[in-house]
Scaffold this motif. Structure first.
Motif, PDB file in Angstrom:
ATOM      1  N   VAL A 202       0.433  -0.982  -0.366  1.00  0.00           N
ATOM      2  CA  VAL A 202       0.497   0.133   0.171  1.00  0.00           C
ATOM      3  C   VAL A 202       1.311   1.110  -0.050  1.00  0.00           C
ATOM      4  N   TYR A 203       0.160   2.302  -0.510  1.00  0.00           N
ATOM      5  CA  TYR A 203       0.883   3.282  -0.856  1.00  0.00           C
ATOM      6  C   TYR A 203      -0.214   4.328  -0.600  1.00  0.00           C
ATOM      7  N   SER A 204       0.213   5.542   0.440  1.00  0.00           N
ATOM      8  CA  SER A 204      -1.095   6.464   1.093  1.00  0.00           C
ATOM      9  C   SER A 204      -0.350   7.684   1.355  1.00  0.00           C
ATOM     10  N   VAL A 205      -0.747   8.932   0.528  1.00  0.00           N
ATOM     11  CA  VAL A 205      -0.128  10.293   1.151  1.00  0.00           C
ATOM     12  C   VAL A 205      -1.065  10.076   2.540  1.00  0.00           C
ATOM     13  N   LEU A 206      -0.532  10.324   3.720  1.00  0.00           N
ATOM     14  CA  LEU A 206      -0.762  11.078   4.356  1.00  0.00           C
ATOM     15  C   LEU A 206      -1.823  12.189   4.867  1.00  0.00           C
ATOM     16  N   ASN A 207      -0.599  13.072   4.214  1.00  0.00           N
ATOM     17  CA  ASN A 207      -0.713  15.045   5.020  1.00  0.00           C
ATOM     18  C   ASN A 207       0.260  15.417   3.772  1.00  0.00           C
ATOM     19  N   ASP A 208       0.575  16.899   3.718  1.00  0.00           N
ATOM     20  CA  ASP A 208       1.167  17.434   3.011  1.00  0.00           C
ATOM     21  C   ASP A 208       2.408  17.284   3.292  1.00  0.00           C
ATOM     22  N   LEU A 209       3.421  16.539   3.860  1.00  0.00           N
ATOM     23  CA  LEU A 209       4.570  16.105   4.021  1.00  0.00           C
ATOM     24  C   LEU A 209       4.989  15.077   4.343  1.00  0.00           C
ATOM     25  N   GLN A 210       4.339  14.004   4.753  1.00  0.00           N
ATOM     26  CA  GLN A 210       4.559  12.425   4.929  1.00  0.00           C
ATOM     27  C   GLN A 210       3.769  12.118   4.206  1.00  0.00           C
ATOM     28  N   ILE A 211       4.396  10.275   3.574  1.00  0.00           N
ATOM     29  CA  ILE A 211       3.326   9.020   3.292  1.00  0.00           C
ATOM     30  C   ILE A 211       3.825   8.001   3.603  1.00  0.00           C
ATOM     31  N   ALA A 212       2.486   7.168   4.102  1.00  0.00           N
ATOM     32  CA  ALA A 212       2.969   5.479   3.727  1.00  0.00           C
ATOM     33  C   ALA A 212       2.840   4.567   3.382  1.00  0.00           C
ATOM     34  N   LYS A 213       4.150   3.307   3.731  1.00  0.00           N
ATOM     35  CA  LYS A 213       3.658   2.485   2.675  1.00  0.00           C
ATOM     36  C   LYS A 213       4.447   1.303   3.953  1.00  0.00           C
ATOM     37  N   THR A 214       3.494   0.003   3.050  1.00  0.00           N
ATOM     38  CA  THR A 214       3.168  -1.436   3.876  1.00  0.00           C
ATOM     39  C   THR A 214       3.870  -1.815   2.934  1.00  0.00           C
ATOM     40  N   GLY A 215       4.411  -3.781   3.144  1.00  0.00           N
ATOM     41  CA  GLY A 215       4.732  -4.416   2.708  1.00  0.00           C
ATOM     42  C   GLY A 215       2.927  -5.085   2.658  1.00  0.00           C
ATOM     43  N   ALA A 216       2.898  -6.780   3.051  1.00  0.00           N
ATOM     44  CA  ALA A 216       1.785  -7.721   2.579  1.00  0.00           C
ATOM     45  C   ALA A 216       0.913  -7.743   4.179  1.00  0.00           C
ATOM     46  N   ILE A 217      -0.612  -7.340   3.933  1.00  0.00           N
ATOM     47  CA  ILE A 217      -1.367  -7.238   4.480  1.00  0.00           C
ATOM     48  C   ILE A 217      -2.475  -8.406   4.313  1.00  0.00           C
ATOM     49  N   ALA A 218      -2.467  -8.912   5.174  1.00  0.00           N
ATOM     50  CA  ALA A 218      -3.281 -10.355   5.747  1.00  0.00           C
ATOM     51  C   ALA A 218      -4.367 -10.306   6.805  1.00  0.00           C
ATOM     52  N   ILE A 219      -5.711  -9.897   6.435  1.00  0.00           N
ATOM     53  CA  ILE A 219      -6.931  -9.656   6.816  1.00  0.00           C
ATOM     54  C   ILE A 219      -7.611 -10.993   6.910  1.00  0.00           C
ATOM     55  N   ASP A 220      -8.631 -11.434   7.988  1.00  0.00           N
ATOM     56  CA  ASP A 220      -9.856 -12.338   8.074  1.00  0.00           C
ATOM     57  C   ASP A 220     -10.530 -11.913   9.452  1.00  0.00           C
ATOM     58  N   LYS A 221     -11.711 -12.556   9.413  1.00  0.00           N
ATOM     59  CA  LYS A 221     -12.503 -11.931  10.568  1.00  0.00           C
ATOM     60  C   LYS A 221     -11.741 -11.934  12.245  1.00  0.00           C
ATOM     61  N   ILE A 226       0.758  -7.183   9.712  1.00  0.00           N
ATOM     62  CA  ILE A 226       1.108  -6.051   8.788  1.00  0.00           C
ATOM     63  C   ILE A 226       2.727  -5.982   8.429  1.00  0.00           C
ATOM     64  N   ASP A 227       3.355  -6.015   6.951  1.00  0.00           N
ATOM     65  CA  ASP A 227       4.498  -5.933   7.503  1.00  0.00           C
ATOM     66  C   ASP A 227       5.526  -4.507   6.771  1.00  0.00           C
ATOM     67  N   ARG A 228       6.081  -4.468   7.070  1.00  0.00           N
ATOM     68  CA  ARG A 228       7.071  -3.513   6.591  1.00  0.00           C
ATOM     69  C   ARG A 228       6.126  -2.446   6.735  1.00  0.00           C
ATOM     70  N   PHE A 229       5.307  -2.215   7.155  1.00  0.00           N
ATOM     71  CA  PHE A 229       4.987  -0.449   8.009  1.00  0.00           C
ATOM     72  C   PHE A 229       5.677   0.591   7.792  1.00  0.00           C
ATOM     73  N   ARG A 230       5.961   2.011   7.030  1.00  0.00           N
ATOM     74  CA  ARG A 230       6.988   3.007   6.930  1.00  0.00           C
ATOM     75  C   ARG A 230       5.965   4.350   6.634  1.00  0.00           C
ATOM     76  N   MET A 231       6.355   5.029   7.418  1.00  0.00           N
ATOM     77  CA  MET A 231       6.095   6.999   7.331  1.00  0.00           C
ATOM     78  C   MET A 231       7.247   7.469   7.792  1.00  0.00           C
ATOM     79  N   LEU A 232       6.973   7.860   6.007  1.00  0.00           N
ATOM     80  CA  LEU A 232       8.073   8.871   5.176  1.00  0.00           C
ATOM     81  C   LEU A 232       8.160  10.153   4.882  1.00  0.00           C
ATOM     82  N   PRO A 233       9.060  10.682   5.027  1.00  0.00           N
ATOM     83  CA  PRO A 233       8.733  12.232   4.862  1.00  0.00           C
ATOM     84  C   PRO A 233       9.130  12.691   2.849  1.00  0.00           C
TER      85      PRO A 233
END
Length: 761
Positions: A202-221, A226-233
């Protein structure tokens, strides 16, 4: 075998029906293939074009599939106004459709809906529609399984030129989906029996300064990982500092692995609830790279917000949060390494409270490197529309290092730091205070403590124990780092050279805090130094500081914060004073053994106009021989520095003074002083008073630099000095002028010497 007529009829009907079904299936597919594109083209009045490569219908399996379909904006339409999303998909298939139910009652019932290889772009509207709307759904949807495979999703801005979010290889399975009139009115407009989601990244722009990236995500009931979560400028330090931003902190957050177990969520009375059994995080690395003061944009935004939202805007229950081997770095000023965090029973109730049963920090290492930056006074206008309650906070086996500004040398080291606080409370009132929370029953203990005070001394302790009103420092030491000669050689003006030890220092029944003007204060009912050994040395060949050496009343009066010590005690201690000069063979030495002191009413004069009289009483063995008692009084708030000091010395053999007289003055004394008493009163300028002695067989011997007796001078001196007093010899001493560059004890010594002159000669 003979086939009967009825069987023949049934066979003909079955074959006919089958043939009819085949013909119908072929006909429907021909119509779909040839006529559907024309129908879509003629009837499509939307802003989209729908194209596909192939579409197939099977009357036998009640299935429908579409191959390589694409929904795209028509030419000359406004993407900003007319388009919400677009994209393409490799395959869409629906199986087990009940077409009779669909046509008659408009109810969609199917075994599976499968979407494979979709690539979708969603456009975020420039203006959000805030008008409430009601669902027009009049039918029922029941689907056994919805499957999404290998899907790529993007969210762009309204003009499709700026990326907000992107999801790679999204896969989902949702079982037992049901939607109807009852569910349409709920926050989640359908029900389900089970679900699974898998995402590559996943790639996500959080605000005008930071982005978030993740590796694999698995969700069940019940679980989320979440693997390799990173919040980066995504802006450089220079861009951040030179441009206005909505946020004032530029940071990096890294979480290699996060797992949530036994999860449950939903809506209850239209409010979201989340229940989590446990959250496990293998480590967190947080680094604050840059910070700046609140920007104009931020302040304007804050001013516009009249309602402060709760910290967590939904009902939340977490049994346990466990974070391993984490680190935190704030602007290279404060660094926390190897910390294990464990939080138990987190419970949040909206508009009520956020409660935590226990918060633990285990094995952290704190490294503090102070920077030379001016501190602006904080604005305490913050509000907290919440109540935070923590039953217990524990810091276990921590290490603390205060570095010098270069970060190379330890100024302060605290080993094995342990802290417990109970009943912590944070609310609207506490959050604006210097200490933004209240607490009860503090318990603190440490291992070894070492403080490097500079080029001359190291201060150390075997540890400290502290609770709400009492503290004890064990095995206190103030040890020189350099020799006496090195110390004297480094001085411009004379200073004492200390070597101090104390078995314990006790602070009993103390109070501290901040007053209404937010100024720090501290008060002690009693301070006790047990078994202190104080060695003080001075080289008088070093010139005196020409500035005035103020008396103790002046020094206490000018302390710049409120403090009080009701009683100070020094017990079973030893005080040694040595004085050396360029001409002496060895330092002269004065010893006070079995030293006991009690002082009352020690305080600062900060914002005071009056105060009680300070009283100091001393009882000791002078030079390990004579019994000395002294009483000393002064008023800290008396600006004339008036004082009175009186005392008695009994049963003192004169040779006991030789360790001071012989090396310092080249004089040796014999005889016995049965009693010596004094009572001096004075101020910052002069002193007078009474002095009395009772001695016998007093004789003096004078020596030269080669330690040979100077017989002539010895005889001459003994002719001048009285041998016996024949009783108690009293004298009212002449006025003694104070040398203001010297200490109070030099002033006292001059008074005693004046008394000696008037009684011995």
């Amino acid at each position: 075998m003979k086939v009967t007529k009825p069987i023949k009829i049934l066979g003909i009907i079955a074959v006919g029906a089958l043939l009819l079904a085949v013909i119908a299936n072929v006909a429907i597919n021909l119509i779909i293939t040839n006529q559907l594109p024309k129908i879509i083209e003629s009837k499509n009045d939307t802003a989209y074009d729908l194209v596909y490569k192939d579409i197939n219908f099977s009357i036998f399996s009640n299935s429908l599939s579409v191959e390589q379909a694409e929904l795209k904006p028509k030419k000359n339409v406004s993407i900003k106004k007319d388009i919400d999303f677009f994209g393409k998909v490799d395959r869409i298939s629906v199986t087990g459709v009940n077409f009779y139910e669909l046509i008659k009652n408009k109810n969609l019932k199917a075994f599976t809906i499968s979407v494979i290889g979709a690539d979708l772009t969603v456009l975020k509207p420039a203006v959000r529609d805030t008008l409430p709307s009601e669902s027009k759904l009049s039918s029922i949807i029941d689907i056994d399984k919805i499957s999404v495979q290998n899907t790529h999703l993007k969210m762009m801005n309204a003009t499709n030129d700026s990326l907000f979010h992107e999801i790679y290889n999204f896969n989902a399975e949702i079982d037992g989906v049901h939607m109807g009139k009852y569910t349409s009115k709920k926050d989640i407009p359908f029900t389900y029996t089970d679900y699974k989601f898998k995402i590559d990244s996943v790639y996500s722009v959080l605000n005008d300064l930071q982005i978030a990236k993740t590796g694999a995500i698995a969700i069940d009931k019940e679980n989320v990982s979440i693997d390799r979560f990173r919040m980066l400028p995504y802006k450089s330090s220079k861009e951040f500092k030179n441009n206005q931003t909505e946020t004032n902190t530029r940071l990096i957050v890294e979480v290699p692995k996060l797992a949530l177990k036994n999860t449950d969520w939903g809506y209850e009375n239209a409010s979201l609830f989340v229940n989590i059994g446990s959250i496990s995080i293998d480590s967190i690395n947080v680094r604050i790279l840059d910070q700046k003061n609140k920007t104009v944009v931020q302040q304007a935004k804050k001013d516009a917000e009249k309602v402060v939202q709760p910290l967590i805007p939904f009902k939340l229950d977490i049994e346990e949060l466990d974070i391993k081997k984490s680190s935190f770095n704030s602007l290279d000023i404060l660094e926390v390494n190897n910390v294990n965090i464990n939080i138990k029973k987190i419970s949040n109730r909206i508009n009520e409270q956020l409660s935590i049963a226990e918060f633990q920090l285990n094995n952290p290492t704190f490294i503090h490197i102070p920077k030379d930056k001016s501190r602006k006074k904080k604005n305490h206008s913050s509000t907290l529309n919440d109540l935070i309650l923590i039953d217990k906070v524990l810091v276990n086996k921590a290490q603390y290092f205060l570095k010098d500004p270069s970060g190379k040398h330890n100024k302060l080291t605290v080993n094995d730091f342990n802290l417990t606080l109970s009943d912590i409370r944070v609310d609207d009132k506490t959050v604006i205070e210097k200490i933004p929370f209240t607490y009860k029953n503090p318990q603190l203990s440490t291992g070894n403590i070492r403080f490097d005070s500079g080029k001359t001394y190291v201060i150390s302790s075997a540890g400290m124990v502290l609770n709400e009103s009492n503290a004890t420092i064990k095995d206190f030491k103030m040890t020189p780092k350099i020799s006496r000669k090195q110390h004297a050689a480094s001085l411009k003006y004379a200073q004492d050279y200390y070597n101090l030890e104390a078995n314990t220092i006790q602070f009993n029944n103390y109070q501290w805090g901040f007053d209404k003007q937010e100024e720090f204060y501290i008060k002690f009912k009693e301070v006790v130094l047990n078994v202190m050994d104080a060695k003080i040395y001075r080289d008088i060949s070093v010139p005196l500081n020409p500035k005035e050496n103020h008396l103790y009343s002046y020094r206490l009066r000018h302390v710049k914060f409120p403090f009080e010590v009701e009683t100070l005690k020094v017990k079973n201690s030893r005080l040694t004073y040595e004085e050396d000069s360029a001409s002496s063979t060895n330092p002269g030495k004065l010893t006070f053994s079995n030293f006991n002191l009690t002082a009352s009413n020690l305080y600062s004069g900060y914002k005071r106009s009056s105060g009680p009289e300070t009283q100091i009483f001393v009882r000791t063995k002078f030079m390990d021989q004579g019994d000395l008692e002294a009483s000393w009084q002064f008023n800290i708030m008396d600006r004339s520095e008036k004082f009175n000091i009186n005392g008695n010395l009994k049963n003192f053999p004169a040779p006991a003074m030789n360790p001071f007289l012989k090396p310092y003055l080249n004089v040796k004394a014999d005889g016995k002083i049965d009693q010596m008493s004094f009572n001096f009163s004075g101020n910052n300028d002069r002193a007078t008073g009474n002095y009395a002695m009772n001695f016998e067989n007093l004789k003096m011997t004078l020596f030269n630099k080669e330690n040979k007796e100077r017989k002539f001078l010895t005889n001459a001196a003994n002719m001048v000095v009285r041998t016996d007093t024949d009783g108690f010899k009293k004298a009212e001493i002449k006025t003694v002028e104070r040398t203001k560059q010297k200490s109070f004890f030099n002033f006292l010594w001059l008074c005693i010497m004046q008394g000696l002159k008037q009684t011995v000669i």
